[in-house]
Scaffold this motif. Structure first.
Motif, mmCIF file in Angstrom:
data_model
loop_
_atom_site.group_PDB
_atom_site.id
_atom_site.type_symbol
_atom_site.label_atom_id
_atom_site.label_comp_id
_atom_site.label_asym_id
_atom_site.label_seq_id
_atom_site.Cartn_x
_atom_site.Cartn_y
_atom_site.Cartn_z
ATOM 1 N N THR A 64 -6.410 -13.897 2.951
ATOM 2 C CA THR A 64 -5.132 -12.974 2.648
ATOM 3 C C THR A 64 -3.949 -13.697 1.761
ATOM 4 O OG1 THR A 64 -5.093 -11.474 4.055
ATOM 5 C CG2 THR A 64 -2.264 -11.785 3.095
ATOM 6 N N ILE B 63 -6.144 -0.091 3.881
ATOM 7 C CA ILE B 63 -5.100 -0.992 2.636
ATOM 8 C C ILE B 63 -4.435 0.155 1.757
ATOM 9 C CG2 ILE B 63 -5.887 -2.826 0.967
ATOM 10 C CD1 ILE B 63 -8.636 -2.940 1.722
ATOM 11 N N ILE C 89 1.956 -9.055 0.102
ATOM 12 C CA ILE C 89 0.357 -8.844 0.635
ATOM 13 C C ILE C 89 0.935 -9.261 2.465
ATOM 14 C CG2 ILE C 89 -1.922 -9.654 0.904
ATOM 15 C CD1 ILE C 89 -1.146 -10.711 -1.606
ATOM 16 N N TYR D 257 -8.726 -4.598 -1.438
ATOM 17 C CA TYR D 257 -7.844 -5.645 -2.230
ATOM 18 C C TYR D 257 -6.863 -5.337 -3.570
ATOM 19 C CZ TYR D 257 -4.347 -8.977 -4.048
ATOM 20 O OH TYR D 257 -3.682 -10.130 -4.500
#
Ligand code: MN
Length: 278
Positions: free
Chosen positions: A15, A87, A28, A55
């Motif tokens: 991340t 996600i 994020i 992502y």
């Protein structure tokens, strides 16, 4: 390649990497359920690939958006745990793009990832945005390290060697919650002197500090104390940082900013490893 790896750490550092590399100011948000064990046996590369794929799907579409990566435990059997990875992005993805999402998942299957994951399945696109939902099944680690998370940290004496006052306050507020006693050093030399004069259960050692940096201080401490766990704190995941740290006698390392869950688990693990050695 399958190996034992720290799943939580992988998610957190990935991340941070996404955020660093993003040129679109996307935020994020990662949440890994606290009940998920840190360590599993499986392929970290495959986990990384799948998280990255999910992502990037949103990152390519969003500017100033929010991408949420949420990981919860779905089922836990004797030998394996299935994690649900969600996600999502905040934008409105138009219907015409639905098939892109589906082809993304197909492509994913082509990569042979289905052997690693029981399902990698697109589930829903709502008007508020869309969610990619898939499962990861990882093998449990019998042991030790995961049970070790439960260690009670009450009354542990922790030395925080950190030149950034705000960081030091953040760490000590976590530690206070667990009943630890914090002491502070603002550079490596001060840390060294404090360890010579007093006993601590563990040191949180910032790598970049004035006078004596974390590596130099650790080397000096190891000359007279081989056992005290020293957890290095670095602002980047620069490989060379950690290579230097390992040589110096660092027990483990964490990349800032550090979640309280990961800090707790790494401190617990290091303290128990230290006990095991006696
Ligand atoms: Mn620093």
């Amino acid at each position: 390649m399958k190996s034992k790896f720290n799943f939580r750490r992988l998610c957190e550092s990935l991340t941070k990497k996404f955020e660093r590399d993003s040129n679109k100011q996307n935020i994020i948000k990662l949440s890994v359920d606290i009940s998920i064990p840190n360590e599993f046996y499986g392929s970290p590369e495959v986990c990384e690939k799948l998280l990255k794929l999910g992502y990037e799907y949103f990152a390519n579409k969003l500017i100033n958006g929010i991408i949420k990566i949420e990981i919860v435990r779905q089922t836990e059997l004797m030998q394996e745990t299935t994690l649900m990875v969600k996600i999502s992005g905040t934008d409105n993805i138009q219907n015409s793009e639905n098939h892109n999402l589906i082809s993304l998942i197909k492509e994913n299957e082509l990569l042979g990832l289905q052997n690693e994951f029981k399902e990698a399945e697109y589930i829903q696109i709502s008007s508020e945005g869309s969610t990619l939902l898939f499962q990861i099944t990882l093998q449990n680690i019998e042991s030790s390290t995961n049970k070790k998370q439960a260690l009670n940290l009450k009354d542990k004496k922790i030395l925080i060697a950190e030149d950034n006052e705000i960081n030091a306050m953040v760490f000590s507020s976590f530690l206070e919650e667990w009943g630890c006693h914090s002491s502070f050093a603002i550079n490596g030399l001060e840390a060294l002197q404090m360890v010579q004069e007093d006993e601590y259960d563990l040191i949180l050692m910032d790598i970049h500090m004035p006078v004596l940096n974390g590596i130099q201080a650790t080397k000096k401490i190891r000359e007279f104390n081989k056992n005290i766990p020293i957890v290095a704190l670095t602002a980047s995941d620069l490989e060379q940082d950690f290579n230097g740290a390992q040589i110096a006698g660092i027990s483990d390392y964490l990349i800032k900013p550090i979640s309280s869950q990961l800090l707790h688990s790494v401190i617990s693990k290091c303290l128990l490893d230290a006990i095991d050695e006696f």
